[in-house]
Scaffold this motif. Structure first.
Motif, short mmCIF file in Angstrom:
data_model
loop_
_atom_site.label_atom_id
_atom_site.label_comp_id
_atom_site.label_asym_id
_atom_site.label_seq_id
_atom_site.Cartn_x
_atom_site.Cartn_y
_atom_site.Cartn_z
N GLU A 1 -41.72 -91.98 -14.64
CA GLU A 1 -42.27 -91.99 -16.17
C GLU A 1 -41.18 -90.86 -16.99
OE1 GLU A 1 -44.14 -93.72 -17.82
OE2 GLU A 1 -44.95 -94.71 -16.26
N PHE A 2 -40.44 -91.39 -18.14
CA PHE A 2 -39.69 -90.95 -18.95
C PHE A 2 -40.56 -89.99 -20.15
CE2 PHE A 2 -36.88 -90.48 -22.58
CZ PHE A 2 -35.64 -89.95 -22.08
N ASP A 3 -39.85 -88.90 -20.54
CA ASP A 3 -40.46 -87.97 -21.41
C ASP A 3 -39.67 -87.06 -22.14
OD1 ASP A 3 -42.93 -87.11 -22.88
OD2 ASP A 3 -43.08 -85.23 -21.64
N ILE A 4 -40.01 -86.63 -23.35
CA ILE A 4 -39.14 -85.77 -23.96
C ILE A 4 -40.28 -84.48 -24.13
CG2 ILE A 4 -37.87 -85.00 -25.95
CD1 ILE A 4 -36.94 -87.91 -26.20
N ASP A 5 -40.19 -83.31 -23.95
CA ASP A 5 -41.12 -82.37 -23.89
C ASP A 5 -40.84 -81.65 -25.48
OD1 ASP A 5 -38.96 -80.55 -24.10
OD2 ASP A 5 -39.36 -79.69 -21.85
N ASP A 6 -41.72 -80.67 -25.60
CA ASP A 6 -42.00 -80.04 -26.98
C ASP A 6 -40.87 -79.38 -27.18
OD1 ASP A 6 -44.58 -81.01 -27.27
OD2 ASP A 6 -45.55 -79.24 -26.55
N GLU A 7 -39.83 -79.04 -26.41
CA GLU A 7 -38.62 -78.23 -26.76
C GLU A 7 -37.43 -79.19 -26.89
OE1 GLU A 7 -40.79 -76.96 -24.29
OE2 GLU A 7 -41.64 -75.96 -25.65
N GLY A 8 -37.99 -80.48 -26.64
CA GLY A 8 -36.69 -81.52 -26.65
C GLY A 8 -36.06 -81.68 -25.60
N ASN A 9 -36.63 -81.12 -24.46
CA ASN A 9 -35.78 -81.48 -23.08
C ASN A 9 -36.22 -82.96 -22.56
OD1 ASN A 9 -34.71 -78.86 -22.76
ND2 ASN A 9 -36.70 -78.23 -22.38
N LYS A 10 -35.24 -83.80 -22.20
CA LYS A 10 -35.62 -84.83 -21.56
C LYS A 10 -36.12 -84.79 -20.18
CE LYS A 10 -32.53 -87.75 -24.50
NZ LYS A 10 -31.62 -88.68 -24.74
N ILE A 11 -37.22 -85.30 -20.02
CA ILE A 11 -37.82 -85.08 -18.41
C ILE A 11 -38.07 -86.43 -17.92
CG2 ILE A 11 -39.78 -84.16 -17.39
CD1 ILE A 11 -38.25 -82.15 -18.76
N GLN B 1 -54.99 -90.93 -3.10
CA GLN B 1 -53.95 -91.70 -2.98
C GLN B 1 -53.30 -92.33 -4.38
OE1 GLN B 1 -54.01 -93.23 1.59
NE2 GLN B 1 -54.67 -94.89 0.15
N VAL B 2 -52.58 -91.45 -5.04
CA VAL B 2 -51.90 -92.11 -6.47
C VAL B 2 -51.07 -92.98 -6.15
CG1 VAL B 2 -50.64 -91.26 -8.24
CG2 VAL B 2 -52.50 -89.84 -7.54
N LYS B 3 -51.15 -94.19 -7.01
CA LYS B 3 -50.28 -95.37 -6.77
C LYS B 3 -49.32 -95.23 -7.82
CE LYS B 3 -51.47 -97.39 -2.84
NZ LYS B 3 -50.36 -97.20 -1.64
N SER B 4 -49.79 -94.90 -9.19
CA SER B 4 -49.01 -94.97 -10.36
C SER B 4 -49.44 -94.06 -11.33
CB SER B 4 -48.99 -96.45 -10.83
OG SER B 4 -50.30 -96.96 -11.31
N MET B 5 -48.64 -93.77 -12.43
CA MET B 5 -49.07 -92.79 -13.29
C MET B 5 -48.27 -93.42 -14.91
SD MET B 5 -46.27 -89.73 -12.99
CE MET B 5 -44.53 -90.13 -12.60
N LEU B 6 -49.03 -93.12 -15.84
CA LEU B 6 -48.75 -93.42 -17.24
C LEU B 6 -48.91 -92.52 -18.19
CD1 LEU B 6 -51.22 -96.02 -18.73
CD2 LEU B 6 -51.53 -94.90 -16.34
N PHE B 7 -48.42 -92.64 -19.43
CA PHE B 7 -48.96 -91.98 -20.58
C PHE B 7 -49.79 -92.82 -21.53
CE2 PHE B 7 -45.10 -89.25 -19.43
CZ PHE B 7 -45.37 -88.07 -19.75
#
Length: 498
Positions: A186-196, A231-237
């Motif tokens: 999962e792609f994200d941009i944190d509060d400091e502007g870092n791409k995660i 048993q985690v299979k997926s994640m999402l925001f």
């Protein structure tokens, strides 16, 4: 310097040749260039130690006579001819197509720089500064550099023992980090502007990894034992705020009567760094969920591939909110099904039964409508065929991502997103258009004499590159880069035009 270069060369030669041959040649050229520029050798071959850098002579003009080659791909070495450049590369700036290019070295009469990504505009500028950093010469060449762009697959991070093909969960820089079996991204941009990029490492989640694209470091957010998940299979925001990260859990409870025994969805919040995990919903085993723009959440189960809307029916005896049953993805059939929200809430795509299913979203009722097969075999059979609709064949498709197609926008189409999906057992990334055309986007290149189409090879996306059981994919829209969890290669790969 010599020890570092030697170490890199030994590491490269320890890997299989097809993977690293182009990189080896490229690195060798750079090393030779740097060696000539930075060190001195006598005519008899003796090492004379590093040479001190010299600034441009202020009593003479800085002159440029040309550069070569005039065309090439990303990472092509450009050589600029002239005089009085100085040899301090920190005082030399090369800009190609508006993008700063790495300067490899300077002899005073020749500058070597490397063509950067996304420099297709072609204008070439060189700036020379004095010892104090004041610019004394800016030269714009009349000739343009023609970038030969191509879709390339590269390796971002993931250290693997070349002798045993083994790795573990190890944090550190991109060069040091190891993955067990990266599964979901999962792609994200944190509060400091870092791409995660958040990565489920290992199917069923051995650890949640954090790949910081800005600092080029990999860390672990939590291990499985710290989170209480099964048993985690997926994640999402969550779509409305992106402040909540949901984890969808195959809790082993497949029947409706088991729905109150264990959570099937957990959550973590941004202001806690996603480090603390809480139960969100108790229900049967699930493999994925989607969060729509209006906040509605839908999930699926194994039994009859049923799709539910979360928290719709209150059970007085248990005091819990249950899901509302909507439909089966495929009638009277069970499978691991994964769900993906269309960015405009037009549809939810579902991968499973060796195909991609599509169901519309009723924005008024806030409910998903019964699914229909979009591409793949009607009978659920596997295979590998690029073709439209039900003539296409997949083999265990997994995570997918929607990417906007600018040509569709220009044509005024309602649906302007293509769908890119990891075709796990076919070792490829497939592209599905809104009209149901299926093509291979990356992978299965350079088939060897043994007939294998899987492996770890970087290069041209279709002619050269290979994957080995890719399962996870995400996309950076700003940089136009795909990131792929290459499961059996235990690495994170990239796909981009270079």
């Amino acid at each position: 310097m010599k020890k570092i270069i030697l170490k890199k060369l030994l590491l490269i030669t320890a890997c299989e040749l097809p993977v690293s041959f182009n990189f080896f040649v490229w690195l060798l050229v750079i090393c030779m260039t740097v060696a000539i520029t930075v060190t001195g050798c006598s005519q008899q071959g003796g090492y004379e130690g590093p040479k001190s850098v010299t600034p441009p002579d202020p009593s003479r003009p800085v002159l440029f006579s040309g550069f070569s080659p005039k065309e090439g791909a990303v990472r092509t070495l450009l050589f600029f001819e002239g005089s009085n450049f100085g040899t301090d590369v920190s005082k030399i700036e090369v800009i190609i197509g508006g993008v700063t290019a790495p300067v490899i070295g300077s002899s005073g009469t020749k500058i070597c720089a490397m063509v950067p990504r996304r420099s297709g505009r072609g204008d070439v500028v060189v700036r020379i500064k004095d010892q104090d950093g004041k610019m004394i010469k800016e030269h714009t060449f009349e000739d343009l550099f023609t970038l030969q762009a191509a879709l390339q697959v590269n390796t971002l991070t993931g250290k693997v023992d070349p002798q045993t093909n083994s790795s573990s969960i190890i944090n550190g820089s991109f060069e040091e980090a190891e993955f067990q079996h990266p599964w979901w991204l999962e792609f994200d941009i944190d509060d400091e502007g870092n791409k995660i990029i958040y990565c489920i490492d290992e199917e069923n989640l051995a650890a949640l990894r954090k790949i910081n694209l800005t600092t080029k470091e990999v860390s672990s957010v939590f291990m499985k034992g710290q989170a209480g998940v099964h048993q985690v299979k997926s994640m999402l925001f969550d779509t409305p705020t992106r402040d909540t990260l949901f984890f969808v859990d195959d809790n082993g409870r497949g029947n409706w009567n088991d729905r109150h025994q264990m959570p099937n969805i957990f959550y973590a919040v941004r202001n806690e760094g996603f480090r603390k995990v809480y139960p969100y919903l108790y229900a049967q085993c699930s493999y994925s969920a989607v969060s729509m723009s209006d906040g509605s959440i839908f999930y699926n189960t194994w039994q009859s591939s049923e799709v539910y809307k979360a928290r719709q029916v209150f059970d007085e005896s248990s005091g819990m909110w249950d899901g509302k049953a909507l439909f089966s993805v495929r009638a009277n059939s069970s499978d691991h099904v994964f769900m993906f929200r269309h960015p405009d809430d037009l549809y939810v795509y579902m991968t499973g039964f060796n195909g991609v299913y599509r169901c519309a979203y009723d924005k008024t009722k806030k409910e998903l409508v019964s699914s229909v097969l979009h591409v793949g075999d009607i009978g659920g059979g596997g295979g590998y065929v690029d073709a439209p609709g039900s003539s296409a064949r997949f083999s265990r498709p997994r995570q997918g991502v929607f990417v906007k197609n600018k040509e569709y926008e220009a044509q005024g189409k309602e649906d302007v997103y293509d769908f890119y999906v990891c075709d796990h057992n076919n070792n490829a990334i497939r592209k599905v258009t809104p009209d149901g055309e299926v093509s291979t986007f990356a992978g299965r290149g350079s088939v060897g004499v043994d007939g294998k189409v899987w492996g770890w090879i970087d290069g041209d996306a279709r002619e050269t590159a290979r994957f080995r059981e890719p399962t996870g994919i995400c996309y950076d829209e700003e940089e136009e880069v795909f990131y792929v969890a290459d499961r059996e290669n235990k690495r994170i790969r990239t796909i981009s035009v270079e």
